[in-house]
Each structure stands twice: as C-alpha cells, then as structure tokens.
Design a protein around this motif. Sequence first.
Motif, PDB file in Angstrom:
ATOM      1  N   PRO A 155      14.752  18.156   5.410  1.00 16.67           N
ATOM      2  CA  PRO A 155      13.927  18.107   6.637  1.00 16.67           C
ATOM      3  C   PRO A 155      12.493  18.527   6.343  1.00 16.67           C
ATOM      4  CG  PRO A 155      16.020  19.187   7.075  1.00 16.67           C
ATOM      5  CD  PRO A 155      15.921  19.039   5.583  1.00 16.67           C
ATOM      6  N   GLY A 156      11.535  17.794   6.874  1.00 11.14           N
ATOM      7  CA  GLY A 156      10.123  18.112   6.704  1.00 11.14           C
ATOM      8  C   GLY A 156       9.517  17.597   5.419  1.00 11.14           C
ATOM      9  N   ASP A 157      10.301  16.943   4.554  1.00 18.47           N
ATOM     10  CA  ASP A 157       9.742  16.371   3.329  1.00 18.47           C
ATOM     11  C   ASP A 157       8.717  15.295   3.668  1.00 18.47           C
ATOM     12  OD1 ASP A 157      11.263  17.954   1.739  1.00 18.47           O
ATOM     13  OD2 ASP A 157      12.689  16.393   1.110  1.00 18.47           O
ATOM     14  N   GLU A 158       7.613  15.304   2.914  1.00 22.78           N
ATOM     15  CA  GLU A 158       6.630  14.238   3.008  1.00 22.78           C
ATOM     16  C   GLU A 158       6.870  13.264   1.853  1.00 22.78           C
ATOM     17  OE1 GLU A 158       2.837  16.083   2.991  1.00 22.78           O
ATOM     18  OE2 GLU A 158       2.991  16.806   5.061  1.00 22.78           O
ATOM     19  N   VAL A 159       7.339  12.075   2.184  1.00 21.42           N
ATOM     20  CA  VAL A 159       7.747  11.104   1.165  1.00 21.42           C
ATOM     21  C   VAL A 159       6.626  10.076   0.996  1.00 21.42           C
ATOM     22  CG1 VAL A 159       9.499   9.437   0.454  1.00 21.42           C
ATOM     23  CG2 VAL A 159      10.143  11.421   1.858  1.00 21.42           C
ATOM     24  N   LEU A 160       6.113   9.934  -0.237  1.00 21.05           N
ATOM     25  CA  LEU A 160       5.085   8.943  -0.554  1.00 21.05           C
ATOM     26  C   LEU A 160       5.779   7.651  -0.996  1.00 21.05           C
ATOM     27  CD1 LEU A 160       2.026   8.373  -0.926  1.00 21.05           C
ATOM     28  CD2 LEU A 160       2.301   9.073  -3.315  1.00 21.05           C
ATOM     29  N   VAL A 161       5.581   6.591  -0.227  1.00 30.11           N
ATOM     30  CA  VAL A 161       6.295   5.340  -0.484  1.00 30.11           C
ATOM     31  C   VAL A 161       5.290   4.202  -0.672  1.00 30.11           C
ATOM     32  CG1 VAL A 161       8.392   6.010   0.742  1.00 30.11           C
ATOM     33  CG2 VAL A 161       6.527   4.909   1.985  1.00 30.11           C
ATOM     34  N   LEU A 162       5.750   3.168  -1.395  1.00 35.09           N
ATOM     35  CA  LEU A 162       4.983   1.951  -1.620  1.00 35.09           C
ATOM     36  C   LEU A 162       5.716   0.791  -0.969  1.00 35.09           C
ATOM     37  CD1 LEU A 162       4.160   3.836  -4.151  1.00 35.09           C
ATOM     38  CD2 LEU A 162       3.448   1.697  -5.215  1.00 35.09           C
ATOM     39  N   GLY A 163       4.991  -0.071  -0.276  1.00 38.74           N
ATOM     40  CA  GLY A 163       5.596  -1.243   0.336  1.00 38.74           C
ATOM     41  C   GLY A 163       4.649  -1.884   1.323  1.00 38.74           C
ATOM     42  N   SER A 164       5.135  -2.932   1.972  1.00 38.76           N
ATOM     43  CA  SER A 164       4.348  -3.593   3.006  1.00 38.76           C
ATOM     44  C   SER A 164       4.474  -2.801   4.311  1.00 38.76           C
ATOM     45  CB  SER A 164       4.844  -5.023   3.204  1.00 38.76           C
ATOM     46  OG  SER A 164       6.148  -5.013   3.759  1.00 38.76           O
ATOM     47  N   PRO A 165       3.614  -3.057   5.285  1.00 37.14           N
ATOM     48  CA  PRO A 165       3.718  -2.328   6.566  1.00 37.14           C
ATOM     49  C   PRO A 165       5.088  -2.472   7.214  1.00 37.14           C
ATOM     50  CG  PRO A 165       1.597  -3.436   6.423  1.00 37.14           C
ATOM     51  CD  PRO A 165       2.405  -3.891   5.232  1.00 37.14           C
ATOM     52  N   ASP A 166       5.678  -3.667   7.186  1.00 45.17           N
ATOM     53  CA  ASP A 166       6.991  -3.861   7.805  1.00 45.17           C
ATOM     54  C   ASP A 166       8.067  -3.093   7.059  1.00 45.17           C
ATOM     55  OD1 ASP A 166       5.853  -5.487   9.703  1.00 45.17           O
ATOM     56  OD2 ASP A 166       6.283  -7.345   8.609  1.00 45.17           O
ATOM     57  N   GLN A 167       7.986  -3.085   5.736  1.00 48.83           N
ATOM     58  CA  GLN A 167       8.985  -2.370   4.952  1.00 48.83           C
ATOM     59  C   GLN A 167       8.894  -0.864   5.178  1.00 48.83           C
ATOM     60  OE1 GLN A 167       7.831  -3.880   1.128  1.00 48.83           O
ATOM     61  NE2 GLN A 167       9.279  -5.589   1.177  1.00 48.83           N
ATOM     62  N   GLY A 180      13.211  -2.706   0.179  1.00 48.69           N
ATOM     63  CA  GLY A 180      12.065  -3.119  -0.619  1.00 48.69           C
ATOM     64  C   GLY A 180      11.003  -2.058  -0.768  1.00 48.69           C
ATOM     65  N   VAL A 181      11.325  -0.786  -0.439  1.00 49.43           N
ATOM     66  CA  VAL A 181      10.362   0.316  -0.488  1.00 49.43           C
ATOM     67  C   VAL A 181      10.609   1.132  -1.756  1.00 49.43           C
ATOM     68  CG1 VAL A 181       9.639   2.459   0.622  1.00 49.43           C
ATOM     69  CG2 VAL A 181      10.079   0.438   2.005  1.00 49.43           C
ATOM     70  N   GLN A 182       9.527   1.484  -2.449  1.00 47.32           N
ATOM     71  CA  GLN A 182       9.632   2.311  -3.650  1.00 47.32           C
ATOM     72  C   GLN A 182       9.126   3.719  -3.347  1.00 47.32           C
ATOM     73  OE1 GLN A 182       7.652   0.742  -7.080  1.00 47.32           O
ATOM     74  NE2 GLN A 182       7.933   2.592  -8.295  1.00 47.32           N
ATOM     75  N   VAL A 183       9.934   4.758  -3.670  1.00 46.28           N
ATOM     76  CA  VAL A 183       9.560   6.157  -3.442  1.00 46.28           C
ATOM     77  C   VAL A 183       8.783   6.641  -4.662  1.00 46.28           C
ATOM     78  CG1 VAL A 183      10.400   8.493  -3.062  1.00 46.28           C
ATOM     79  CG2 VAL A 183      11.551   6.556  -1.959  1.00 46.28           C
ATOM     80  N   PHE A 230      11.612   1.770   6.794  1.00 46.65           N
ATOM     81  CA  PHE A 230      12.021   3.010   6.141  1.00 46.65           C
ATOM     82  C   PHE A 230      11.853   4.201   7.087  1.00 46.65           C
ATOM     83  CE2 PHE A 230      10.906   6.666   3.380  1.00 46.65           C
ATOM     84  CZ  PHE A 230      12.120   6.802   2.732  1.00 46.65           C
ATOM     85  N   ARG A 231      10.740   4.190   7.829  1.00 47.79           N
ATOM     86  CA  ARG A 231      10.516   5.274   8.787  1.00 47.79           C
ATOM     87  C   ARG A 231      11.592   5.261   9.879  1.00 47.79           C
ATOM     88  NH1 ARG A 231       5.741   4.210   9.759  1.00 47.79           N
ATOM     89  NH2 ARG A 231       4.648   5.873   8.634  1.00 47.79           N
ATOM     90  N   HIS A 257       0.849  -1.186   0.000  1.00 47.89           N
ATOM     91  CA  HIS A 257       0.000   0.000   0.000  1.00 47.89           C
ATOM     92  C   HIS A 257       0.889   1.241   0.000  1.00 47.89           C
ATOM     93  CE1 HIS A 257       0.898  -0.473   4.308  1.00 47.89           C
ATOM     94  NE2 HIS A 257       0.687   0.837   4.409  1.00 47.89           N
ATOM     95  N   MET A 258       0.266   2.402  -0.175  1.00 47.78           N
ATOM     96  CA  MET A 258       0.997   3.674  -0.173  1.00 47.78           C
ATOM     97  C   MET A 258       0.812   4.371   1.173  1.00 47.78           C
ATOM     98  SD  MET A 258       0.673   5.372  -3.973  1.00 47.78           S
ATOM     99  CE  MET A 258      -1.104   5.551  -3.926  1.00 47.78           C
ATOM    100  N   GLU A 259       1.870   5.034   1.607  1.00 47.62           N
ATOM    101  CA  GLU A 259       1.830   5.731   2.890  1.00 47.62           C
ATOM    102  C   GLU A 259       2.791   6.918   2.823  1.00 47.62           C
ATOM    103  OE1 GLU A 259       2.692   4.714   7.600  1.00 47.62           O
ATOM    104  OE2 GLU A 259       2.074   3.108   6.210  1.00 47.62           O
ATOM    105  N   VAL A 260       2.442   7.966   3.547  1.00 44.26           N
ATOM    106  CA  VAL A 260       3.271   9.170   3.586  1.00 44.26           C
ATOM    107  C   VAL A 260       4.125   9.131   4.844  1.00 44.26           C
ATOM    108  CG1 VAL A 260       3.293  11.676   3.732  1.00 44.26           C
ATOM    109  CG2 VAL A 260       1.615  10.525   2.271  1.00 44.26           C
TER     110      VAL A 260
END
Length: 760
Positions: free
Chosen positions: A738-750, A714-717, A754-755, A687-690
């Motif tokens: 700093p403060g960038d909102e990065v939209l990433v694709l991956g599983s919850p663990d991935q 395994g995360v795609q930006v 990344f976070r 799924h996608m998450e910011v």
Amino acid sequence: MHGIDFIQDLAVVMLIAGLVGWTCHRIGLSVIVGYLVAGMVIGPYNNLPMALVSDVDRIDTLAQVGLVFLMFSIGMKLSVRKLRKLGVALVLATVIEAVVIYQLARVVGGIMSLTSAETVFLGAMIMISSSAVIIKVLAQIGVTHEKPGQMAMGIFVVEDVIAVLLLTGLSSYASLAGAHAQSAPLGHTLMLLSAFVVLVGIAGVLFLPWVLKKLSLTGGAELPTLVQAGLLFILATAAQKAGFSLALGAFLLGAIVADTPQRTQIDRTFEGLRDVFSAVFFVAIGMLIDVKSVLYSWQFVLLVSVLALVGRALACSVGLLITGSPTREAVRVGLLVVPVGEFTFIIAQLGIAGGVLPKSFQAVAVGAALFTTFFAPLVASRSLGIATWLEDREPRWLSAWLQSYRSWLERLRARSTRNMLWQMSRKRLIQIGVELMLITGLLAFSGPLLRMLLTVVPPDWPFPRGPQIIFWSTLFLVILGPLVAAWRNLSALAMLVADVAFAKNRTKGQRFAPMLELALKVFGGLVIFLWLSAFLPVSGSTRWVPVVVVIVVGVVFAFFRRKLIYWHSVLEVELQERLDQAPGGTAPAWLMPHGDWKLTLAECMIPDLADVRGRSLGELELRAKIGCTVAGVERQGVLVENPPATFALYPRDRVLLLGDRAQAAAGKAFLTRVSGSTPPVSLDDVHMEVVTVPQDSQQVDRTLGELAPARRLGVQVAGINRNGGRILNPSGEEKIRPGDEVLVLGSPDQIAAFRATLSG
C-alpha cells in the motif's frame, strides 16, 4: 498549368482505381480487372458527356511511369540463382509451350485472315501468363508450396525472361513490318540484346551490392531509396536510348537487385511506389480502351480468350510431357498457368504504337485478360480432378509409350552426368560466352558513350583528339581483361579436348594431341576475331587515332599484364561467389508430393492491425484450437524454422501453416483477422508515469509475477518508490505494498488500465 493538370489526372486515376479495385477485391475478382475497368470508366473513350481524363499524352506518360515500376517489381521476382534452381527441363518445357502457342496462334490467324505481323503479335500476347493472377490463385486454392504450384511459379519466371526477349524482338519487328524503316535484322537485335543484358548484369552484380551496402552503413534510411530510384530511371532510359525499351532496363535492375543481400530492404521500401504506379499502369491501359470496339469485335475477343484459356493449358501440358513429367502433374500445372495479363497489354500496346496492329487489338488483350482471370480460379480449383480424370482415361498404349519415353530420358540424363568431357568443359564454355558477350556489349555501345562524352568535354582537351584517345585507350584496356581470360579458357578447353580425344591411345596422343590442340586454338581464335571485328567501330576517328590507341594499350599491357589478369580473376571469382550464394525463402523450391497424407502448406501475411500482433504462438494455441501448426515465419527476409512457443508474431510477418486444407484455411482466417477493437500503439505514445497503489487495493501483497502487467496489459514496471527507497527494475518476486509509487512505461490507455487494476 500543365503540371496541375497532370496532378489532377493522377489524383483521379488513383481514387477511381482504389474504389473499383476494392470492389473487385470484395467480390473475389483480381484487382487488375478493377484497374482496367476503372480506366475504361474515366478514359476518353467512355462515350460519356465529359471524360475525367482526356489528354492522351498525359495518359501515355502515366503508362510509361507505371510500366517502369511494374517491370521492376516483376524483375524482383527473378534471379539468376532462381533460374539455375529451376533446372533445364522446366526451362525447355516453357520454350516448347511458347512454340506450341505460336503454332496455335497461326491457326487462329489463318481463320481470322490476319496478316503475318498480326499473327506474330497475337501469339506473343497469349504466350506470357500473368504472374500476379497466378500467385493469387495458387494462394487461394492452397497449392503454393506443393510441387504443381512451385512448377507453375517456375514456368511464369521463365516466361518473364521470354517476355523481355519478345519485347525487344517485337520492337525491331514492328519497325520493319510497320514503318518500313531501316532497322537491324532480328538476329542482330537479339544478339545486341544479349550483349546489353550481360554488360548491365555483370556491372550491376559486381557494383550495385557494394554501393547499396555503403549507403546503408554510412547514409540515412532515405539515401538507398533515392539512389535506387535514380538507378531505376537511368537504366530504363539507357535501355530506351540503346534501341530497346524502358521495360528492359527496369526489368534488369529488378533482376539484379533480386540477387543482392539488400533485396528485402529495397522490396519493403519500394512496396508503396510499386503498388501505386503498377495500378496507374493498368488504369492507363484501360483508359486507352474503346468500349465500343470490344463490343464490335466480340467474336474475335471470345475466340482469342478461348485460345488463351485452352491453348495455354494444352501447350504447357505438352511441354511438360515432352520433358518427362507424369501425365497428371503435367495437366494440372497446365491448368494452373492459363491467365494472361500485364505482358498481354504491353505487347498489344507495342504493336499498336508501331503501326502493326489496329487499335481493336487493345480490346482483344483486355477481353482475353478478363476472360482468363475470371475462369482461372474455377479451373485451378478443379485442376486435380480434371488431371486425374484424364489420366484414368489415358489409353494403355499411350501410357506405355510415355513410360518408355520417360525411362529413356532418365537414361539420357544419367549418361550426360557421366560424360566427363561435358562436365569439365561446360563451365569454361559458359565463361567464354559471358566474356565474349561482355566485350561485345562494350564495343557495340561504345559509339553512343563516346558521343555522350563529347557533348560534355571539348574535342581537343587536353590535347588534339584527347577525349577520343583517352576513351578508346581506357575501353580497350577494360576489354583486355575479359579477352585474355576468354583466350585462356579457350586454350584450356582445347587442351582438354585433345587429351580426351586420344585418352585410349597414348601413342597417337603424343603425336597428334598437340596438333589437334593447336588447330582448336587457331579455329577458336579466328572465330573470336571475326565475331569481335563485326562490332569494332572503325569510323568517326582520324587515321592516326587507332595507331596511338594501339601503342598506348600495348605499352600498358606489357607492363601491367599480370595486374590486369589478377584484377579480372578477382572480379570473376567475386561474380561467381555472388551468383552461388544460397538464396533465402520461406520454403524449399521443390516439395515432394504428399497428397496421400492430406496435408498442405498455406502461407499468409500478418496485417498491420491484426488481432494476433505481438502475441506469442503459445498464447494463440493454434494446434489446440484449430489443429494446424506454424512451420516457419519469415521476418524481414530472415526465415525462422519451427519457431518455439515463445515466438511472437508481428505485422508483415509471413507465416507458413501446416495442416489439412480446412485447418490451414481456418488458421489463415484466424491470423489475418482484424477486429479493430485494440487500437495500435506507436512508439510516440509510450511514456513514463507514476501510479500510486491505493491503501485498499485488492492487489496488495501480490507479486509482479502474479500480476503480469507486461503480458496482460502491455505495461512495463521500471521502478518502485517505497518510503523513499527506490527499487529499479524490480524482479517478478517483488510484492506490491500500500502506498507504493510504481513507475511504469506504456501508452495512456495501458497505464489507465493498470491504474484501474490496482484500484480493484
């Protein structure tokens, strides 16, 4: 409640088979041994207070269903193109092996005072090797892609064909010897078998790929599976109703599918069903075994087991020596094909059901299979040493004679290739044989087809005797195509023989060549007429029906003769093209011996949860860490030769490793290792998450290329939102702020990893 009882029996069979099979796999035995033992444990003859499965009829039903899927899977390993690649020498060697084994069985039968029928079935039981066990043993000792291993696999392919012939012939023999019923002679049965095989084979090769292609293009993923399963049971039933066996129909469909482009898809789809019901078959066979009978006849079981182990090795070696193989190679291949298995059980059960064999022969079959399966890996691992030891002690006079004999065979082969008449006439002879077998099959099975038609169509629709007239007219119109083609091939062959006969004397040739050509045509036409008239149905119709049929066929042929010949030519060309298509595979069929190089090719399949899944060859560094290299990867039926370092491995990939035996074994262990530390990720988990970059992140001012989130985590930006400005699909040079909102694709663990990386 019978359906509930059947489901209960099936559940017991599968659970016990899985547990015992897993135990045998852990201790290094064939799972077939586990299935047989499981059957003996839960069957009605286990002498326990309460049997888990006690209904013999339900057991027989399980065995029949399992037999259909087992024979289909065996047929999938065979193809016409594969048989053509084996060569005449290997086929002849396998036939010689079968003859030698039968003669050895006659000796044992005389010692044990067996009847002639029991001797015939005993020879057939040890005549066919177990392909499942041999494949496993070859992979275990690492000779699958060496010449002896390829020859061993070629031998069991030919043996599978012999086994189908045996099943059909022995069915007729059992009815004659056991029940004393009115039955066709064995030669007539084998001829009908050939006609049935050609009829089904041609129809299947021409139309099955077209049907499967249409279904795969216009239907869903489940439609080809449903149609294929329906065809499997229909063809198995048709073979049974034609007087043969379920095994023949299932085997033929598997062999037809093996030559189609959809082979890989069907093999993948039926993999689960095949494994389940093949296991059910072996468990059902085990349930029919009386353990007391095995112990009671242990001497006979031991004698037959030794005969299977020693006799098969000797017979195969003799067959290969006669066809010109070197001594070391012949002996080694003979030691690789000693185990017997699935066909041994089928043939023994056939004899018992036909009343020819006592029930103790089922115990003999199981005992021989267990004995040879246990000793097969031990013998195969020492096959090279045994073959070398025997070759070193071969008498000089025998070595000289064998060398002279091989030289004579080479001269004979060279002479046959230079024989222009044979080279030019061979193809036409094959075409005439196939066309006659096709016509024979249509005529021989026309009666059952007509009776089936009359059960669904009124006998006087749409006019008196209408179904019969329409059926016979259509049948003879279909027959006219191959009949005309056979006559044209015969005419061309007669002209060719006449020209070659008088090639050195043109003067006589002008006078006598036409006479010889005419005589050959008359003789050939008479043979064709007598052959087909023996199968021409002449009963069951009124006198005027054949007359009407002849008139209808004659009129249609007179007006559409050229069309019929054209359609048949198109079908013939299409059939030849499909048979001549280059087969796929993971390696060439024959590899030159390379023992002096101390290199071997080892094959393994990447498990679903393998640690290496999704990783590239460059990341794995097999050559640097282990010393072996990846020579090829087969994925979904497509071979990738010499894959680059960027090539990633995925589950179900078949990998071919090149190295010495220790390196290949270490490479297989590394690629198939499953630690379970990394949970599998499915498409539903993505799924996608910011993710917001913290102000004090240690990754600030680093580029995406340096972070490498796709490779490391395994995360795609997918994008970056920076002060209201959106950057879609950023490049590797883009820096993290700093403060960038990065939209990433991956599983919850991935994404969590990344976070955590951004948080330092």
